[in-house]
Write a protein that holds these residues in place. Structure first.
Motif, mmCIF file in Angstrom:
data_model
loop_
_atom_site.group_PDB
_atom_site.id
_atom_site.type_symbol
_atom_site.label_atom_id
_atom_site.label_comp_id
_atom_site.label_asym_id
_atom_site.label_seq_id
_atom_site.Cartn_x
_atom_site.Cartn_y
_atom_site.Cartn_z
ATOM 1 N N VAL A 55 5.252 -10.499 3.643
ATOM 2 C CA VAL A 55 3.881 -11.284 3.843
ATOM 3 C C VAL A 55 2.840 -10.060 3.710
ATOM 4 O O VAL A 55 2.636 -9.068 4.351
ATOM 5 C CB VAL A 55 3.800 -11.867 5.065
ATOM 6 C CG1 VAL A 55 2.479 -12.571 5.263
ATOM 7 C CG2 VAL A 55 4.963 -12.787 5.087
ATOM 8 N N VAL A 56 1.844 -10.389 2.699
ATOM 9 C CA VAL A 56 0.460 -9.611 2.535
ATOM 10 C C VAL A 56 -0.264 -9.699 3.672
ATOM 11 O O VAL A 56 -0.796 -10.753 3.923
ATOM 12 C CB VAL A 56 -0.169 -9.909 1.256
ATOM 13 C CG1 VAL A 56 -1.151 -9.191 0.892
ATOM 14 C CG2 VAL A 56 1.001 -9.463 -0.176
ATOM 15 N N PHE A 57 -0.487 -8.588 4.321
ATOM 16 C CA PHE A 57 -1.582 -8.475 5.388
ATOM 17 C C PHE A 57 -2.824 -8.073 4.905
ATOM 18 O O PHE A 57 -3.789 -8.750 5.073
ATOM 19 C CB PHE A 57 -1.163 -7.370 6.330
ATOM 20 C CG PHE A 57 -2.013 -7.058 7.440
ATOM 21 C CD1 PHE A 57 -2.517 -7.899 8.481
ATOM 22 C CD2 PHE A 57 -3.176 -6.012 7.296
ATOM 23 C CE1 PHE A 57 -3.684 -7.782 9.311
ATOM 24 C CE2 PHE A 57 -3.881 -5.559 8.291
ATOM 25 C CZ PHE A 57 -4.272 -6.565 9.257
ATOM 26 N N ASP A 58 -3.024 -7.058 3.945
ATOM 27 C CA ASP A 58 -4.210 -6.700 3.161
ATOM 28 C C ASP A 58 -3.863 -6.637 1.802
ATOM 29 O O ASP A 58 -3.055 -5.651 1.548
ATOM 30 C CB ASP A 58 -5.044 -5.746 3.658
ATOM 31 C CG ASP A 58 -6.329 -5.745 3.011
ATOM 32 O OD1 ASP A 58 -7.357 -6.410 3.172
ATOM 33 O OD2 ASP A 58 -6.422 -4.464 2.535
ATOM 34 N N GLY A 59 -4.390 -7.309 0.667
ATOM 35 C CA GLY A 59 -4.028 -7.001 -0.685
ATOM 36 C C GLY A 59 -4.884 -5.846 -1.276
ATOM 37 O O GLY A 59 -5.442 -4.952 -0.559
#
Length: 377
Positions: free
Chosen positions: A236-240
């Motif tokens: 899951v992307v926390f910050d892209g």
């Protein structure tokens, strides 16, 4: 060392426990930097010059900056912080961590600059109680006691300190080591003491002289293509990257966790300390920064037992006390980055990953492997 460490991290990549990592070592043999794995699940091969969010590895830089200002006569570590932060005069302290916010007593003494460096401000996470109304109020006021995203704090530094001034402390100044708001306060103090914004101050005093051109409170324009994503919960992307929280200058430059950097840049900072400070810090400042400042009681306190695991704390760095292991000091970030200096061996090492929370098994194994290699040397 690099060959062995790289092979160990390759094993974690192959098992799926770690997407990738950047490893950097500086020793008498010179500097070595390499990358293993990918930038994330299904991502491109990770590059050695990847830009990452270093979160709490910002603290050692802020501590070094504090010593620079002290050497310039702009402050003394023993100074009360109210010299620059008059909003924090006449502190009150709650009688009980889990008690009402308005049930307070006067602070027994003023908070000093050294209290901020050693995180003995008297405010932070209260893990030992089920509910701490003062800490909950700090969260409600948006003071940043949560995931390390720049957008989590939308107050300017002056607004932030004004909001914080409306809260009592949760314990007497100097009483306990407690994560984590001390360095938020410190960053505001440093900017006021020097008369310029923290990002400009840090750049002029440390980043530019060290050639740390990829480090800042926002990703430098020239380095945006090298920013890698940060994940949470596996994939899951926390910050892209295209929409990263770190692309624009923050409203509140956070001295406790706001920087992005690269392994090569942080190696330069580690080497500065290992070499005694060069022309930027005095040897006395480096010795003070890297020495344990806690009492035995404070090292076993509720916050320290979680974050320090029985080790000591200097100024922005964890300090190993076990004489059976190689002497070291350094710190890590909550998004998966770690750094330690090994002064007796002339080694500084950096491990960069990007995951919230940090991927404990490969990170701990990396440092255990390095301990074994240095212990056998």
């Amino acid at each position: 060392m690099m060959t062995v460490l790289g092979k160990e991290m390759d094993g974690f990549v192959a098992s799926g426990a770690l997407p990738g990592a950047v490893i950097a070592i500086s020793s008498s043999a010179g500097d070595q930097i390499s990358a293993v794995g990918s930038s994330g699940p299904g991502g491109e091969p990770l590059q050695a010059d990847a830009v990452v969010r270093i979160s709490s590895m910002t603290k050692p830089l802020a501590a070094a900056l504090t010593h620079q200002l002290a050497a310039s006569g702009l402050l003394a570590l023993s100074d009360p912080i109210t010299r620059w932060l008059p909003e924090l005069a006449d502190r009150r302290v709650v009688r009980r961590l889990d008690g009402p916010v308005d049930d307070t007593v006067p602070a027994e003494r003023e908070v000093t600059v050294d209290d901020l460096l050693t995180m003995r401000l008297g405010f932070g996470f209260a893990f030992e109680v089920d509910s701490c109304p003062v800490a909950e109020l700090a969260v409600a006021r948006g003071l940043g006691m949560g995931p390390p995203l720049p957008s989590a704090v939308q107050h300017t530094p002056d607004e932030w300190i004004s909001e914080f001034a409306g809260l009592p402390l949760i314990e007497q100044p100097g009483r306990q080591w407690r994560y984590d708001l001390a360095y938020s306060v410190l960053g505001i103090l440093l900017a006021r003491a020097a008369g310029k914004p923290l990002p400009e101050l840090l750049s002029e005093r440390l980043l530019q002289p060290l050639g740390m051109g990829d480090t800042g409170f926002a990703v430098p324009e020239h380095a945006r293509e090298r920013l890698v994503p940060c994940f949470t919960g596996g994939d899951v992307v926390f910050d892209g990257t295209d929409d990263s929280d770190w692309l624009a200058p923050p409203v509140f430059p956070h001295a406790g966790g706001g920087l992005v950097s690269t392994a090569a840049d942080y190696l330069r900072f580690g080497r500065l300390l290992l070499d005694g400070g060069g022309s930027l810090l005095t040897e006395a400042a480096v010795a003070d920064l890297s020495a344990d400042h806690l009492t035995e009681e404070q090292r076993s306190g509720p916050s320290a037992s979680i974050f320090l695991d029985g080790e000591g704390w200097g100024h922005g760095v964890q300090v190993r006390l076990d004489p059976a292991l190689p002497r070291r000091y350094g710190w890590g970030g909550g998004l998966g980055t770690t750094w330690y200096n090994f002064p007796d061996h002339g080694v500084t090492a950096v491990l960069m990953t990007q995951h919230l929370p940090p991927l404990g098994e490969p990170i701990l194994h990396f440092w255990k492997t390095l301990d074994d290699l240095l212990g056998a040397a």
